[in-house]
Scaffold this motif. Structure first.
Motif, mmCIF file in Angstrom:
data_model
loop_
_atom_site.group_PDB
_atom_site.id
_atom_site.type_symbol
_atom_site.label_atom_id
_atom_site.label_comp_id
_atom_site.label_asym_id
_atom_site.label_seq_id
_atom_site.Cartn_x
_atom_site.Cartn_y
_atom_site.Cartn_z
ATOM 1 N N ALA A 127 -28.402 -27.855 -2.159
ATOM 2 C CA ALA A 127 -28.181 -27.122 -3.413
ATOM 3 C C ALA A 127 -28.136 -25.615 -3.162
ATOM 4 O O ALA A 127 -27.336 -24.879 -3.777
ATOM 5 C CB ALA A 127 -29.282 -27.457 -4.412
ATOM 6 N N ILE A 128 -28.977 -25.115 -2.253
ATOM 7 C CA ILE A 128 -28.973 -23.686 -1.917
ATOM 8 C C ILE A 128 -27.619 -23.295 -1.320
ATOM 9 O O ILE A 128 -27.048 -22.243 -1.626
ATOM 10 C CB ILE A 128 -30.136 -23.354 -0.979
ATOM 11 C CG1 ILE A 128 -31.476 -23.541 -1.691
ATOM 12 C CG2 ILE A 128 -30.001 -21.949 -0.417
ATOM 13 C CD1 ILE A 128 -32.687 -23.350 -0.800
ATOM 14 N N ILE A 129 -27.104 -24.143 -0.452
ATOM 15 C CA ILE A 129 -25.806 -23.859 0.156
ATOM 16 C C ILE A 129 -24.726 -23.769 -0.929
ATOM 17 O O ILE A 129 -23.857 -22.868 -0.901
ATOM 18 C CB ILE A 129 -25.459 -24.940 1.188
ATOM 19 C CG1 ILE A 129 -26.389 -24.833 2.404
ATOM 20 C CG2 ILE A 129 -23.998 -24.832 1.635
ATOM 21 C CD1 ILE A 129 -26.225 -23.572 3.198
ATOM 22 N N ARG A 130 -24.787 -24.694 -1.893
ATOM 23 C CA ARG A 130 -23.764 -24.663 -2.952
ATOM 24 C C ARG A 130 -23.871 -23.385 -3.778
ATOM 25 O O ARG A 130 -22.864 -22.822 -4.228
ATOM 26 C CB ARG A 130 -23.919 -25.898 -3.838
ATOM 27 C CG ARG A 130 -23.478 -27.213 -3.166
ATOM 28 C CD ARG A 130 -23.339 -28.313 -4.199
ATOM 29 N NE ARG A 130 -24.600 -28.604 -4.859
ATOM 30 C CZ ARG A 130 -25.502 -29.482 -4.428
ATOM 31 N NH1 ARG A 130 -25.251 -30.148 -3.301
ATOM 32 N NH2 ARG A 130 -26.619 -29.682 -5.090
ATOM 33 N N ARG A 131 -25.083 -22.902 -4.005
ATOM 34 C CA ARG A 131 -25.245 -21.662 -4.778
ATOM 35 C C ARG A 131 -24.809 -20.436 -3.965
ATOM 36 O O ARG A 131 -24.309 -19.447 -4.520
ATOM 37 C CB ARG A 131 -26.706 -21.492 -5.208
ATOM 38 C CG ARG A 131 -27.123 -22.488 -6.281
ATOM 39 C CD ARG A 131 -28.410 -22.056 -6.941
ATOM 40 N NE ARG A 131 -29.508 -21.930 -5.983
ATOM 41 C CZ ARG A 131 -30.360 -22.908 -5.718
ATOM 42 N NH1 ARG A 131 -30.206 -24.085 -6.313
ATOM 43 N NH2 ARG A 131 -31.332 -22.714 -4.858
ATOM 44 N N GLN A 148 -28.807 -18.821 7.477
ATOM 45 C CA GLN A 148 -30.150 -19.406 7.478
ATOM 46 C C GLN A 148 -30.221 -20.640 6.592
ATOM 47 O O GLN A 148 -30.847 -21.638 6.935
ATOM 48 C CB GLN A 148 -31.153 -18.348 7.008
ATOM 49 C CG GLN A 148 -32.605 -18.812 6.982
ATOM 50 C CD GLN A 148 -33.138 -19.086 8.391
ATOM 51 O OE1 GLN A 148 -32.793 -18.350 9.318
ATOM 52 N NE2 GLN A 148 -33.940 -20.117 8.531
ATOM 53 N N ALA A 149 -29.531 -20.604 5.435
ATOM 54 C CA ALA A 149 -29.519 -21.740 4.523
ATOM 55 C C ALA A 149 -28.805 -22.940 5.150
ATOM 56 O O ALA A 149 -29.236 -24.086 5.010
ATOM 57 C CB ALA A 149 -28.849 -21.331 3.218
ATOM 58 N N ARG A 150 -27.732 -22.665 5.881
ATOM 59 C CA ARG A 150 -27.015 -23.755 6.527
ATOM 60 C C ARG A 150 -27.865 -24.373 7.644
ATOM 61 O O ARG A 150 -27.874 -25.603 7.823
ATOM 62 C CB ARG A 150 -25.698 -23.233 7.095
ATOM 63 C CG ARG A 150 -24.695 -22.815 6.001
ATOM 64 C CD ARG A 150 -23.412 -22.295 6.603
ATOM 65 N NE ARG A 150 -22.748 -23.318 7.400
ATOM 66 C CZ ARG A 150 -21.650 -23.116 8.107
ATOM 67 N NH1 ARG A 150 -21.106 -21.885 8.128
ATOM 68 N NH2 ARG A 150 -21.100 -24.090 8.792
ATOM 69 N N ALA A 151 -28.591 -23.571 8.365
ATOM 70 C CA ALA A 151 -29.477 -24.095 9.404
ATOM 71 C C ALA A 151 -30.587 -24.949 8.793
ATOM 72 O O ALA A 151 -30.973 -25.995 9.329
ATOM 73 C CB ALA A 151 -30.054 -22.958 10.223
ATOM 74 N N THR A 152 -31.088 -24.479 7.649
ATOM 75 C CA THR A 152 -32.133 -25.256 6.975
ATOM 76 C C THR A 152 -31.592 -26.614 6.544
ATOM 77 O O THR A 152 -32.286 -27.638 6.645
ATOM 78 C CB THR A 152 -32.656 -24.471 5.764
ATOM 79 O OG1 THR A 152 -33.180 -23.216 6.202
ATOM 80 C CG2 THR A 152 -33.736 -25.251 5.041
ATOM 81 N N LEU A 153 -30.349 -26.680 6.065
ATOM 82 C CA LEU A 153 -29.759 -27.961 5.656
ATOM 83 C C LEU A 153 -29.641 -28.908 6.846
ATOM 84 O O LEU A 153 -29.938 -30.109 6.727
ATOM 85 C CB LEU A 153 -28.391 -27.714 5.023
ATOM 86 C CG LEU A 153 -27.616 -28.979 4.627
ATOM 87 C CD1 LEU A 153 -28.410 -29.783 3.596
ATOM 88 C CD2 LEU A 153 -26.238 -28.612 4.092
ATOM 89 N N ARG A 154 -29.209 -28.375 8.018
ATOM 90 C CA ARG A 154 -29.106 -29.232 9.190
ATOM 91 C C ARG A 154 -30.480 -29.747 9.630
ATOM 92 O O ARG A 154 -30.629 -30.906 10.030
ATOM 93 C CB ARG A 154 -28.451 -28.452 10.328
ATOM 94 C CG ARG A 154 -26.947 -28.203 10.115
ATOM 95 C CD ARG A 154 -26.285 -27.738 11.402
ATOM 96 N NE ARG A 154 -26.821 -26.450 11.832
ATOM 97 C CZ ARG A 154 -26.279 -25.276 11.499
ATOM 98 N NH1 ARG A 154 -25.210 -25.229 10.697
ATOM 99 N NH2 ARG A 154 -26.791 -24.136 11.923
ATOM 100 N N THR A 155 -31.495 -28.920 9.521
ATOM 101 C CA THR A 155 -32.849 -29.353 9.883
ATOM 102 C C THR A 155 -33.335 -30.463 8.967
ATOM 103 O O THR A 155 -33.913 -31.463 9.411
ATOM 104 C CB THR A 155 -33.811 -28.164 9.836
ATOM 105 O OG1 THR A 155 -33.376 -27.159 10.758
ATOM 106 C CG2 THR A 155 -35.223 -28.592 10.193
ATOM 107 N N GLU A 156 -33.101 -30.257 7.666
ATOM 108 C CA GLU A 156 -33.556 -31.267 6.711
ATOM 109 C C GLU A 156 -32.779 -32.574 6.872
ATOM 110 O O GLU A 156 -33.341 -33.654 6.673
ATOM 111 C CB GLU A 156 -33.409 -30.734 5.285
ATOM 112 C CG GLU A 156 -34.270 -29.516 4.978
ATOM 113 C CD GLU A 156 -35.760 -29.801 5.157
ATOM 114 O OE1 GLU A 156 -36.163 -30.990 5.083
ATOM 115 O OE2 GLU A 156 -36.526 -28.842 5.377
ATOM 116 N N THR A 157 -31.521 -32.495 7.263
ATOM 117 C CA THR A 157 -30.752 -33.710 7.515
ATOM 118 C C THR A 157 -31.330 -34.480 8.706
ATOM 119 O O THR A 157 -31.437 -35.710 8.690
ATOM 120 C CB THR A 157 -29.282 -33.358 7.763
ATOM 121 O OG1 THR A 157 -28.748 -32.661 6.626
ATOM 122 C CG2 THR A 157 -28.452 -34.598 8.022
ATOM 123 N N ALA A 158 -31.715 -33.714 9.727
ATOM 124 C CA ALA A 158 -32.344 -34.353 10.883
ATOM 125 C C ALA A 158 -33.694 -34.965 10.512
ATOM 126 O O ALA A 158 -34.055 -36.047 11.003
ATOM 127 C CB ALA A 158 -32.520 -33.348 12.019
#
Length: 399
Positions: A127-131, A148-158
């Motif tokens: 959601a952060i990435i979309r905003r 940083q937001a995109r890196a956080t999304l990849r971490t959470e996906t993992a």
């Protein structure tokens, strides 16, 4: 002296002389005659001939199951129930034991909750990435914050993938609380009872399953005997069959012969360092389940054929400390012992490896009557020899 008295006295003297052996021996020898004049004992004999003989070796062996599965614990816990009857047939996948599942059920719920948290965190990062995407274009959000937001999304996906794998593993461990049969076969005694603590790390044994049919019969033969067999095959003395074509018959511990015929399916190419032997293995059908793992048997292995083999009846052989021997009849009817080397038994006959030649005659019945070497015998079916002092019978002249 009266004539009547003299006659009586003379008769008494004659009877006394006859009783003391003073009279002449009865004609023809008899019990008191010359032993050399006694008729030769009557025996039965055969003439040695060569023929194609099956080359059969007899070896001791044991029965082994083709497939054996040890059922072991793959989860920690207390055995709650045994779900099978000992000594019965089970099928692959059939439940055998039930281990207390409560602890592992709690671990499954914990892993499921961890997966839900990871999925929520991934949704927030997405959601952060979309905003951020429209704000980055307007330069309202720096590029560093967007990265940083995109890196956080990849971490959470993992994290979600990791949590899902943990849940799968917890569910798998929970499934191990129901111990199932890995193969179909007959199950033996249970190694544990209800209430026993079992461990996955120690792989606690629970039971053993053995496939009843087919079964293996495992034999051992000395390396020297196998080398002799190969040399005989190369020289042409024995025609050895290919491994898959070698028939094997079994003799059970009570002396009866097992009905179905087996085939060799394995010959070990290494020699045991301690015994100097090699392993041979045959496979047998076992529909009636007469063959049990660990059972002692004797295998009659038809390795091939001997083109010029000599077979003689077992009753013709005399066994002694020095080995086997037979009684040979010479052309003049005299007898003599002859040591022979035996190669194996074929039915009620023995295969002679050495010691006899084709055309020789050996005694099959009556060799016990031979008192000493050189004694003459009368073979049943042969014309009787002429008595001492008599001429042989001449054939009748045609008129």
């Amino acid at each position: 002296m009266p004539n009547r008295f003299r006659s009586t006295l003379t008769l008494a003297l004659l009877l006394s002389l006859a009783a003391c052996g003073g009279g002449s021996a009865p004609p023809g020898g008899g019990a008191m005659g010359d032993p050399s004049q006694m008729p030769p004992p009557l025996v039965e004999a055969i003439t040695v001939r060569t023929q194609d003989v099956p080359n059969i070796i007899e070896l001791p062996g044991r029965i082994e199951a083709v497939r054996i599965a040890e059922v072991r614990a793959r989860a920690d816990g207390i055995i709650e129930r045994r779900l099978f009857t000992e000594g019965t047939d089970v099928t692959a996948g059939q439940p055998l034991f039930r281990i207390d599942p409560r602890d592992l059920s709690a671990q499954v719920e914990q892993a499921r909750a961890a997966l839900a948290r990871a999925e929520a965190a991934r949704s927030n990062a997405a959601a952060i990435i979309r905003r951020y995407e429209p704000l980055v274009k307007e330069r309202a959000v720096s590029g560093q914050e967007y990265d940083q937001a995109r890196a956080t999304l990849r971490t959470e996906t993992a994290n979600v993938a990791d949590a899902r794998a943990a849940l799968t593993r917890a569910q798998l461990q929970l499934g191990y609380t129901t111990v199932r049969a890995p193969i179909s076969g007959r199950i033996g005694r249970a190694a544990v009872t209800e209430g026993a603590l079992v461990s996955a790390t120690q792989a606690t044994p629970l039971a053993t399953i053995e496939q009843p049919s087919p079964v293996h019969a495992v034999f051992t033969e000395s390396n020297a005997a196998i080398l002799n067999l190969r040399q005989a095959d190369r020289s042409g003395a024995t025609d050895v069959k290919p491994l898959a074509q070698v028939d094997v018959r079994l003799v059970l511990a009570n002396g009866t012969e097992y009905g179905p015929t087996g085939r060799l399916d394995f010959a070990d190419q290494t020699v045991d360092r301690e015994t100097g032997s090699q392993t041979l293995r045959a496979v047998f059908p076992n529909g009636e389940r007469l063959l049990l793992p660990g059972q002692f048997v004797r295998g009659r292995i038809a390795i091939g054929t001997s083109p010029n083999g000599i077979l003689i009846p077992a009753r013709a052989i005399q066994f002694a400390e020095r080995g086997a021997s037979v009684t040979v009849i010479a052309a003049d009817g005299t007898t003599s012992p002859r040591p022979v080397q035996l190669a194996g038994q074929v039915g009620g006959n023995w295969l002679v490896k050495s010691g006899l030649k084709p055309g020789e005659r050996i005694i099959t019945e009556g060799w016990q009557k031979i008192m000493a070497p050189g004694m003459k015998v009368q073979v049943k079916g042969d014309p009787a020899p002429a008595a001492a002092g008599q001429q042989p019978a001449q054939p009748a002249q045609k008129k």
